[in-house]
Design an enzyme around this catalytic site. Structure first.
Site, short mmCIF file in Angstrom:
data_model
loop_
_atom_site.label_atom_id
_atom_site.label_comp_id
_atom_site.label_asym_id
_atom_site.label_seq_id
_atom_site.Cartn_x
_atom_site.Cartn_y
_atom_site.Cartn_z
N LYS A 1 -20.52 -67.90 -1.91
CA LYS A 1 -21.34 -67.22 -0.63
C LYS A 1 -22.96 -67.15 -0.57
O LYS A 1 -23.25 -67.53 0.28
CB LYS A 1 -20.66 -65.90 -0.54
CG LYS A 1 -19.28 -65.52 -0.22
CD LYS A 1 -19.01 -64.00 -0.10
CE LYS A 1 -19.35 -63.25 -1.28
NZ LYS A 1 -18.44 -63.48 -2.48
N ARG B 1 -16.93 -55.13 3.00
CA ARG B 1 -16.05 -55.56 2.09
C ARG B 1 -14.72 -54.59 2.07
O ARG B 1 -13.62 -54.86 1.37
CB ARG B 1 -16.75 -55.02 0.53
CG ARG B 1 -17.49 -56.22 -0.15
CD ARG B 1 -17.11 -56.26 -1.23
NE ARG B 1 -17.69 -56.91 -2.68
CZ ARG B 1 -18.75 -57.35 -2.81
NH1 ARG B 1 -19.50 -57.58 -2.00
NH2 ARG B 1 -18.87 -57.95 -3.96
N ARG C 1 -21.17 -70.10 -14.53
CA ARG C 1 -22.28 -69.33 -13.98
C ARG C 1 -22.94 -68.37 -15.32
O ARG C 1 -24.08 -68.36 -15.62
CB ARG C 1 -22.25 -68.36 -12.93
CG ARG C 1 -23.12 -67.76 -12.32
CD ARG C 1 -22.82 -67.20 -11.05
NE ARG C 1 -22.15 -66.09 -10.81
CZ ARG C 1 -21.45 -65.52 -9.63
NH1 ARG C 1 -21.57 -66.27 -8.55
NH2 ARG C 1 -21.16 -64.50 -9.61
N ARG D 1 -25.22 -61.27 -15.16
CA ARG D 1 -25.24 -59.87 -14.57
C ARG D 1 -24.09 -59.21 -15.16
O ARG D 1 -23.22 -59.53 -15.87
CB ARG D 1 -24.35 -60.08 -13.17
CG ARG D 1 -25.45 -60.64 -12.09
CD ARG D 1 -24.85 -61.24 -10.71
NE ARG D 1 -23.69 -60.42 -10.47
CZ ARG D 1 -23.20 -60.57 -9.39
NH1 ARG D 1 -23.70 -61.53 -8.48
NH2 ARG D 1 -22.30 -60.02 -8.87
N ARG E 1 -12.86 -57.61 -10.06
CA ARG E 1 -13.64 -57.85 -8.64
C ARG E 1 -12.62 -58.71 -7.88
O ARG E 1 -12.55 -58.63 -6.62
CB ARG E 1 -14.95 -58.66 -8.93
CG ARG E 1 -15.92 -57.65 -9.37
CD ARG E 1 -16.89 -58.26 -10.00
NE ARG E 1 -17.74 -59.36 -9.17
CZ ARG E 1 -18.52 -60.33 -9.66
NH1 ARG E 1 -18.68 -60.58 -10.93
NH2 ARG E 1 -19.27 -60.97 -8.84
P1 AMP Z 1 -22.00 -58.97 -5.31
O1 AMP Z 1 -23.36 -59.31 -5.66
O2 AMP Z 1 -21.69 -59.21 -3.75
O3 AMP Z 1 -20.85 -59.63 -5.84
O4 AMP Z 1 -21.75 -57.37 -5.58
C1 AMP Z 1 -21.96 -57.03 -6.72
C2 AMP Z 1 -21.40 -55.37 -6.58
O5 AMP Z 1 -22.05 -54.66 -5.85
C3 AMP Z 1 -19.74 -55.70 -6.46
O6 AMP Z 1 -18.91 -55.81 -7.26
C4 AMP Z 1 -19.86 -53.93 -5.90
O7 AMP Z 1 -19.64 -52.94 -7.17
C5 AMP Z 1 -21.21 -53.72 -5.19
N1 AMP Z 1 -21.06 -54.08 -3.96
C6 AMP Z 1 -21.93 -55.24 -3.21
N2 AMP Z 1 -21.60 -54.98 -1.77
C7 AMP Z 1 -20.80 -54.01 -1.48
C8 AMP Z 1 -20.13 -53.57 -0.59
N3 AMP Z 1 -20.29 -54.17 0.75
N4 AMP Z 1 -19.17 -52.42 -0.69
C9 AMP Z 1 -19.16 -51.57 -1.81
N5 AMP Z 1 -19.47 -52.31 -2.97
C10 AMP Z 1 -20.39 -53.27 -3.00
#
Ligand code: AMP
Length: 190
Positions: free
Chosen positions: A13, A88, A127, A136, A147
């Site tokens: 993404k 999400r 990654r 991360r 996740r």
């Molecule tokens: P990402 O970088 O998009 O994979 O997000 C990393 C983490 O941030 C996720 O696993 C959630 O813990 C939190 N997070 C990011 N976006 C959201 C969202 N829209 N709603 C809830 N938690 C989020």
């Protein structure tokens, strides 16, 4: 242009969002990046989010909805945006509908990256191996499994949600990066 990019962790993404930013002169709004910045800055939101994120769980809907609601009004987003990692949950998607209606904004499309889940783990492990120890906190097999489960249960229903609104554009996320980009542009122009 106002877009959402949808897909499980590791689907690409962020990579594809960055290409859309260049091509369409819009901004990439990643709730994950914003939350990681909040964690690093130890803001109240960051302190609330840190442990949830490390475990691969979602931050509460109200928190991310408030962040996005403010962010899409900023000046740099006036030509449009691509939401990466938001919404999400169906609750977030409904909240987004309300916010956009209030601001007299409309979504143009929701791009779904379709992927083979068994290959995702390899991608994310790659990654991690490329990150020279700067991985991360949620890029480990346990958090990734969490996740993926969260994606399947809480986020995948958005595919039908946006299909029902006629906004869904699905592309093959397993194709080479350039080919995925080409497919996305084709779908947006169709
Ligand atoms: P990402 O970088 O998009 O994979 O997000 C990393 C983490 O941030 C996720 O696993 C959630 O813990 C939190 N997070 C990011 N976006 C959201 C969202 N829209 N709603 C809830 N938690 C989020």
């Amino acid at each position: 242009m106002r877009l959402i990019i949808l897909g499980p962790p590791g689907a690409g993404k962020g990579t594809q969002a960055a290409k859309l930013v260049e091509r369409h002169d819009i901004v990439q709004l990643s709730t994950g990046d914003m939350l990681r910045a909040a964690v690093a800055a130890e803001t109240p939101v960051g302190l609330e989010a840190r442990d949830l994120m490390a475990r691969g769980e979602l931050v509460p809907d109200e928190v991310v909805v408030a962040i996005i609601s403010d962010r899409i009004e900023e000046n740099d987003a006036r030509n449009g945006f691509i939401l990466d990692g938001f919404p999400r949950t169906v609750a977030q998607a409904n909240a987004l509908d309300t916010i956009l209606a209030q601001k007299r904004m409309e979504l143009d499309a929701v791009v779904e990256l379709k992927v083979n889940e068994s290959i995702l783990l390899d991608r994310v492990n790659h990654r991690v191996s490329q990150s020279n120890g700067n991985a991360r906190p949620d890029d480990n097999p346990e958090a990734l499994k969490k996740r993926l489960g969260v994606y399947r249960e809480q986020t995948a229903p958005l595919i039908a949600f946006y299909d029902g609104k006629g906004l869904l554009r699905s592309v093959d996320g397993m194709a080479p990066v350039e080919e995925v980009t080409r497919q996305i542009e084709g779908a947006l122009n169709a």
